[in-house]
Scaffold this active site. Structure first.
Site, PDB file in Angstrom:
ATOM      1  N   GLU A 145      19.908-115.405  54.481  1.00  0.00           N
ATOM      2  CA  GLU A 145      18.634-114.821  54.096  1.00  0.00           C
ATOM      3  C   GLU A 145      17.670-115.909  53.607  1.00  0.00           C
ATOM      4  O   GLU A 145      18.080-117.018  53.233  1.00  0.00           O
ATOM      5  CB  GLU A 145      18.856-113.775  52.989  1.00  0.00           C
ATOM      6  CG  GLU A 145      17.613-113.046  52.511  1.00  0.00           C
ATOM      7  CD  GLU A 145      16.876-112.272  53.598  1.00  0.00           C
ATOM      8  OE1 GLU A 145      16.466-112.906  54.590  1.00  0.00           O
ATOM      9  OE2 GLU A 145      16.692-111.045  53.446  1.00  0.00           O
TER      10      GLU A 145
ATOM     11  N   GLN B 159      17.663-110.974  46.285  1.00  0.00           N
ATOM     12  CA  GLN B 159      18.983-111.550  46.527  1.00  0.00           C
ATOM     13  C   GLN B 159      18.893-112.926  47.168  1.00  0.00           C
ATOM     14  O   GLN B 159      19.544-113.863  46.740  1.00  0.00           O
ATOM     15  CB  GLN B 159      19.809-110.612  47.430  1.00  0.00           C
ATOM     16  CG  GLN B 159      20.134-109.318  46.746  1.00  0.00           C
ATOM     17  CD  GLN B 159      21.000-108.413  47.599  1.00  0.00           C
ATOM     18  OE1 GLN B 159      22.104-108.115  47.232  1.00  0.00           O
ATOM     19  NE2 GLN B 159      20.480-108.001  48.731  1.00  0.00           N
TER      20      GLN B 159
ATOM     21  N   HIS C  18      20.272-110.204  57.471  1.00  0.00           N
ATOM     22  CA  HIS C  18      19.548-109.730  56.291  1.00  0.00           C
ATOM     23  C   HIS C  18      18.152-109.231  56.667  1.00  0.00           C
ATOM     24  O   HIS C  18      17.666-109.497  57.767  1.00  0.00           O
ATOM     25  CB  HIS C  18      19.425-110.877  55.297  1.00  0.00           C
ATOM     26  CG  HIS C  18      20.738-111.535  54.982  1.00  0.00           C
ATOM     27  ND1 HIS C  18      21.549-111.127  53.961  1.00  0.00           N
ATOM     28  CD2 HIS C  18      21.383-112.575  55.592  1.00  0.00           C
ATOM     29  CE1 HIS C  18      22.645-111.876  53.934  1.00  0.00           C
ATOM     30  NE2 HIS C  18      22.566-112.765  54.909  1.00  0.00           N
TER      31      HIS C  18
ATOM     32  N   ARG D 222      27.934-110.229  51.775  1.00  0.00           N
ATOM     33  CA  ARG D 222      27.449-108.877  52.063  1.00  0.00           C
ATOM     34  C   ARG D 222      27.255-108.665  53.558  1.00  0.00           C
ATOM     35  O   ARG D 222      27.440-107.562  54.071  1.00  0.00           O
ATOM     36  CB  ARG D 222      26.165-108.587  51.285  1.00  0.00           C
ATOM     37  CG  ARG D 222      24.976-109.511  51.565  1.00  0.00           C
ATOM     38  CD  ARG D 222      23.865-109.244  50.561  1.00  0.00           C
ATOM     39  NE  ARG D 222      22.649-110.023  50.778  1.00  0.00           N
ATOM     40  CZ  ARG D 222      22.426-111.221  50.258  1.00  0.00           C
ATOM     41  NH1 ARG D 222      23.361-111.803  49.518  1.00  0.00           N
ATOM     42  NH2 ARG D 222      21.268-111.839  50.463  1.00  0.00           N
TER      43      ARG D 222
ATOM     44  N   ARG E 247      21.366-105.101  59.793  1.00  0.00           N
ATOM     45  CA  ARG E 247      21.274-105.559  58.404  1.00  0.00           C
ATOM     46  C   ARG E 247      22.540-105.142  57.660  1.00  0.00           C
ATOM     47  O   ARG E 247      23.156-104.116  57.963  1.00  0.00           O
ATOM     48  CB  ARG E 247      20.044-104.955  57.717  1.00  0.00           C
ATOM     49  CG  ARG E 247      19.812-105.558  56.320  1.00  0.00           C
ATOM     50  CD  ARG E 247      18.670-104.888  55.595  1.00  0.00           C
ATOM     51  NE  ARG E 247      18.596-105.405  54.224  1.00  0.00           N
ATOM     52  CZ  ARG E 247      18.044-104.746  53.208  1.00  0.00           C
ATOM     53  NH1 ARG E 247      17.512-103.542  53.392  1.00  0.00           N
ATOM     54  NH2 ARG E 247      18.025-105.272  51.999  1.00  0.00           N
ATOM     55  N   HIS E 248      22.908-105.924  56.671  1.00  0.00           N
ATOM     56  CA  HIS E 248      24.097-105.642  55.863  1.00  0.00           C
ATOM     57  C   HIS E 248      23.961-104.329  55.089  1.00  0.00           C
ATOM     58  O   HIS E 248      22.865-103.785  54.917  1.00  0.00           O
ATOM     59  CB  HIS E 248      24.344-106.787  54.874  1.00  0.00           C
ATOM     60  CG  HIS E 248      23.206-106.970  53.892  1.00  0.00           C
ATOM     61  ND1 HIS E 248      23.031-106.178  52.781  1.00  0.00           N
ATOM     62  CD2 HIS E 248      22.182-107.857  53.875  1.00  0.00           C
ATOM     63  CE1 HIS E 248      21.960-106.553  52.118  1.00  0.00           C
ATOM     64  NE2 HIS E 248      21.409-107.578  52.772  1.00  0.00           N
TER      65      HIS E 248
ATOM     66  N   ASN F 190      20.404-104.591  45.576  1.00  0.00           N
ATOM     67  CA  ASN F 190      19.478-103.766  46.359  1.00  0.00           C
ATOM     68  C   ASN F 190      19.038-102.558  45.534  1.00  0.00           C
ATOM     69  O   ASN F 190      17.844-102.251  45.445  1.00  0.00           O
ATOM     70  CB  ASN F 190      20.132-103.259  47.636  1.00  0.00           C
ATOM     71  CG  ASN F 190      20.245-104.300  48.725  1.00  0.00           C
ATOM     72  OD1 ASN F 190      21.189-104.276  49.504  1.00  0.00           O
ATOM     73  ND2 ASN F 190      19.306-105.218  48.802  1.00  0.00           N
TER      74      ASN F 190
END
Length: 208
Positions: free
Chosen positions: A81, A20, A148, A57, A7-8, A14
């Protein structure tokens, strides 16, 4: 082959618990630090192929993880995402019971206007696996995928043949967590899930 799904790193949205989705929110400095610490832990892994969501991201996280390796990062739209439509940018605690279903009763979740269903998300994940990952199973390569929280879970759901009711089963995907699997033509093995290589807190939407 070994498949690394990451995951980023953290973003300001966040931290603020804002949805997002497909909004292109960049990493913050802490997110870059998390990615760098994760990169240091994976420094000895010779990534042969790297796929990333095109959202910045994820792509910047992939760049940090690749570092000085001479490995091209392939942007994959299917790794974006889940879309939250008109709810993007809204803090999750302002969205009421239906968004609670997103995490705690995913089989009952109905997206807001412009948003994706779980079924649509999982179809994108399945298409990515069929087009890009499954053909590599007999190669012995190390493949990195950077995406994501929900997308990574959708990939896992497909790999494990789970249903949507079990979508969030297992550990939450914290920022820069690493999931490692081994795939052959006939086997699927979990080596590590939701491993983090840093000390410090990140937002966990499953904590009420």
């Amino acid at each position: 082959m070994k498949l690394y799904i990451v995951r980023h790193g953290e973003t300001e949205w966040n931290k603020e618990r804002k949805l997002q989705g497909q909004s292109d929110v960049p990493l913050n400095e802490y997110g870059r630090t998390l990615a760098q610490k994760t990169a240091e832990a994976l420094l000895d892994v010779p990534f042969d192929i790297v796929f990333s969501s095109p959202l910045s991201r994820a792509y910047e996280t992939a760049q940090i993880l690749v570092g000085e390796r001479n490995t091209r990062i392939v942007k994959e739209d299917n790794l974006m995402e889940i879309s939250f439509g008109v709810d993007e940018g809204v803090p999750s605690d302002k969205l009421g019971e239906n968004f609670s279903n997103f995490f705690f009763a995913p089989e009952k979740y109905v997206p807001s206007e412009g948003g994706e269903t779980y079924e649509e998300l999982c179809r994108r994940a399945e298409a990515f696996l069929k087009e890009q990952i499954y053909p590599l199973r007999s190669t012995g390569k190390n493949v990195l995928v950077v995406a994501h929280g929900a997308m990574n879970k959708a990939l896992m759901l497909n790999l494990k043949h789970l249903g949507i009711a079990d979508f969030w089963k297992g550990e939450f995907q914290r920022n820069c967590c690493v999931n490692i699997y081994e795939l052959t033509e006939h086997t699927f093995t979990v080596i590590e899930e939701a491993k983090i290589y840093y000390e410090g807190e990140t937002t966990n939407y499953l904590e009420k």
